[in-house]
Design an enzyme around this catalytic site. Structure first.
Site, mmCIF file in Angstrom:
data_model
loop_
_atom_site.group_PDB
_atom_site.id
_atom_site.type_symbol
_atom_site.label_atom_id
_atom_site.label_comp_id
_atom_site.label_asym_id
_atom_site.label_seq_id
_atom_site.Cartn_x
_atom_site.Cartn_y
_atom_site.Cartn_z
ATOM 1 N N ALA A 17 40.302 48.232 34.627
ATOM 2 C CA ALA A 17 39.094 48.579 35.367
ATOM 3 C C ALA A 17 39.236 49.889 36.153
ATOM 4 O O ALA A 17 38.251 50.591 36.378
ATOM 5 C CB ALA A 17 38.706 47.438 36.298
ATOM 6 N N ILE A 53 35.157 46.008 29.626
ATOM 7 C CA ILE A 53 34.063 45.435 28.848
ATOM 8 C C ILE A 53 32.879 46.392 28.825
ATOM 9 O O ILE A 53 31.771 46.010 28.490
ATOM 10 C CB ILE A 53 33.643 44.080 29.476
ATOM 11 N N HIS A 101 39.223 41.564 26.413
ATOM 12 C CA HIS A 101 38.372 40.675 27.200
ATOM 13 C C HIS A 101 36.917 40.693 26.742
ATOM 14 O O HIS A 101 36.015 40.382 27.505
ATOM 15 C CB HIS A 101 38.487 41.020 28.692
ATOM 16 N N CYS A 121 26.271 33.433 20.399
ATOM 17 C CA CYS A 121 25.684 32.099 20.406
ATOM 18 C C CYS A 121 26.792 31.036 20.400
ATOM 19 O O CYS A 121 27.704 31.088 19.568
ATOM 20 C CB CYS A 121 24.790 31.907 19.189
ATOM 21 N N CYS A 126 19.119 30.394 15.957
ATOM 22 C CA CYS A 126 19.209 28.929 15.952
ATOM 23 C C CYS A 126 18.774 28.300 17.272
ATOM 24 O O CYS A 126 18.932 27.087 17.445
ATOM 25 C CB CYS A 126 20.631 28.485 15.604
ATOM 26 N N ASN A 146 48.491 54.299 38.009
ATOM 27 C CA ASN A 146 47.578 53.412 38.741
ATOM 28 C C ASN A 146 47.607 53.797 40.208
ATOM 29 O O ASN A 146 48.640 54.167 40.742
ATOM 30 C CB ASN A 146 48.016 51.945 38.558
HETATM 31 P P1 NAD Z 1 41.817 45.334 38.452
HETATM 32 O O1 NAD Z 1 40.516 45.393 39.151
HETATM 33 O O2 NAD Z 1 42.676 44.140 38.613
HETATM 34 O O3 NAD Z 1 42.723 46.577 38.827
HETATM 35 C C1 NAD Z 1 42.261 47.879 38.771
HETATM 36 C C2 NAD Z 1 43.364 48.788 39.269
HETATM 37 O O4 NAD Z 1 42.919 50.119 39.140
HETATM 38 C C3 NAD Z 1 43.724 48.584 40.737
HETATM 39 O O5 NAD Z 1 45.112 48.304 40.855
HETATM 40 C C4 NAD Z 1 43.369 49.932 41.408
HETATM 41 O O6 NAD Z 1 44.335 50.338 42.358
HETATM 42 C C5 NAD Z 1 43.345 50.877 40.241
HETATM 43 N N1 NAD Z 1 42.403 51.997 40.362
HETATM 44 C C6 NAD Z 1 41.128 51.971 40.828
HETATM 45 N N2 NAD Z 1 40.558 53.186 40.709
HETATM 46 C C7 NAD Z 1 41.500 54.006 40.168
HETATM 47 C C8 NAD Z 1 41.527 55.389 39.790
HETATM 48 N N3 NAD Z 1 40.470 56.198 39.975
HETATM 49 N N4 NAD Z 1 42.663 55.883 39.249
HETATM 50 C C9 NAD Z 1 43.755 55.099 39.065
HETATM 51 N N5 NAD Z 1 43.779 53.790 39.408
HETATM 52 C C10 NAD Z 1 42.672 53.247 39.933
HETATM 53 O O7 NAD Z 1 41.469 45.599 36.931
HETATM 54 P P2 NAD Z 1 42.153 45.070 35.612
HETATM 55 O O8 NAD Z 1 43.638 45.126 35.753
HETATM 56 O O9 NAD Z 1 41.510 45.789 34.521
HETATM 57 O O10 NAD Z 1 41.774 43.526 35.508
HETATM 58 C C11 NAD Z 1 40.605 42.953 36.024
HETATM 59 C C12 NAD Z 1 39.687 42.277 35.031
HETATM 60 O O11 NAD Z 1 38.360 42.657 35.348
HETATM 61 C C13 NAD Z 1 39.854 42.648 33.616
HETATM 62 O O12 NAD Z 1 39.976 41.460 32.932
HETATM 63 C C14 NAD Z 1 38.563 43.348 33.166
HETATM 64 O O13 NAD Z 1 38.111 42.742 31.976
HETATM 65 C C15 NAD Z 1 37.568 43.070 34.227
HETATM 66 N N6 NAD Z 1 36.750 44.217 34.710
HETATM 67 C C16 NAD Z 1 36.306 45.192 33.841
HETATM 68 C C17 NAD Z 1 35.546 46.269 34.310
HETATM 69 C C18 NAD Z 1 35.084 47.317 33.341
HETATM 70 O O14 NAD Z 1 34.853 47.020 32.185
HETATM 71 N N7 NAD Z 1 34.927 48.574 33.766
HETATM 72 C C19 NAD Z 1 35.228 46.371 35.657
HETATM 73 C C20 NAD Z 1 35.671 45.354 36.524
HETATM 74 C C21 NAD Z 1 36.441 44.287 36.023
#
Ligand code: NAD
Length: 254
Positions: free
Chosen positions: A25, A104, A120, A128, A156, A219
């Site tokens: 994310a 996602i 994910h 469905c 369906c 990160n």
């Molecule tokens: P997470 O929210 O657990 O972690 C995100 C990480 O990104 C954090 O540790 C944060 O410090 C870091 N971060 C934030 N902005 C940043 C930047 N500009 N540069 C570098 N690092 C940055 O996310 P995750 O590990 O992907 O897991 C969370 C779950 O949430 C996943 O399963 C995902 O499917 C879902 N999710 C997806 C989205 C999306 O599709 N964009 C958004 C929110 C959550």
């Protein structure tokens, strides 16, 4: 220091092939999509749904679709950022063989990435629960606008669920298998914007390392895998990926 770490990462990416990326994310926050583990996140207003709950209880389905109705439209409007673009450029240049994403939001695809494994699922479709047929998410959301609380399958009349993986829901087996194969067969595994707290996605970093890959983690905040990584950079992704591209003489789009 940070500049030396960025130079090391750039050097690794330049010297290796079959590189694999795992994104989270944090890659999309600079596109305006909030991550889950920051203050003000959606989880302060909506509780995450358990898969079994969605299957068993109508009120849980109603609440989940209310949450999606609020969060999906801004996600559909979002544009890929510089980091998504650099990743697509690396793939086009033969430096990255596949992108595994926990996101996602379809932003990798919008940036031009071809080989993508969505661990994910995706917000772009609904599926469905009866016949498994997929429906564009826009059509499901349009049903909500007419007052329907849980969209129905156009084929369906079954119950539609957003095609994202909920807590307690198994990951798509073929996708997970392909991700494990990619992680165990790569030379360099880059984790970009993931807290590495969600399993089994996070364990792919350990698998890659165990099978001899160099592990790079970029990160903002520390992750549980920093200790076994070869390069760790705690910085924002857009500026960091742009700098890696610059050091490698990558053609830049902006
Ligand atoms: P997470 O929210 O657990 O972690 C995100 C990480 O990104 C954090 O540790 C944060 O410090 C870091 N971060 C934030 N902005 C940043 C930047 N500009 N540069 C570098 N690092 C940055 O996310 P995750 O590990 O992907 O897991 C969370 C779950 O949430 C996943 O399963 C995902 O499917 C879902 N999710 C997806 C989205 C999306 O599709 N964009 C958004 C929110 C959550």
């Amino acid at each position: 220091d940070r500049q030396a770490a960025i130079a090391r990462a750039a050097d690794l990416v330049r010297r290796t092939r079959r590189n694999v990326i795992l994104s989270g994310a944090g890659l999309s926050t600079e596109s305006g999509i909030p991550d889950f583990r920051s203050p003000g996140g959606v989880w302060e207003r909506f509780r995450p749904i358990e898969y079994q709950d969605f299957l068993d209880h109508h009120p849980a389905r109603v609440e989940h679709w209310r949450y999606k109705r609020e969060t999906i439209p801004p996600m559909l409007q979002a544009e890929p950022n510089r980091a998504h673009q650099v990743i697509a450029e690396l793939e086009a240049a033969g430096r990255v063989s596949v992108v595994i994403t926990q996101n996602i939001d379809s932003l990798h695809q919008k940036a031009g990435t071809q080989r993508i494994l969505e661990l994910h699922g995706t917000n772009a479709e609904a599926v469905c629960l009866g016949c498994r047929e997929r429906t564009p998410i826009e059509d499901a959301l349009a049903q909500l606008e007419t007052g329907i609380e849980v969209p129905q399958c156009p084929s369906c009349d079954g119950i539609l669920k957003p095609a994202t993986i909920s807590f307690g829901q198994p990951l798509p087996q073929r996708v997970l298998h392909a991700a494990l194969e990619a992680a165990s067969g790569c030379e360099c595994f880059l984790v970009l914007g993931s807290s590495l707290q969600v399993q089994p996605a996070a364990s792919l970093a350990g698998v890659a390392k165990q099978y001899g890959a160099q592990l790079i983690i970029i990160n903002l905040t520390p992750t549980p895998y920093d200790g076994i990584a070869d390069v760790v950079i705690h910085a924002k992704l857009c500026e960091t990926m742009a700098e890696i591209a610059r050091l490698n003489g990558q053609v830049t789009l902006t």
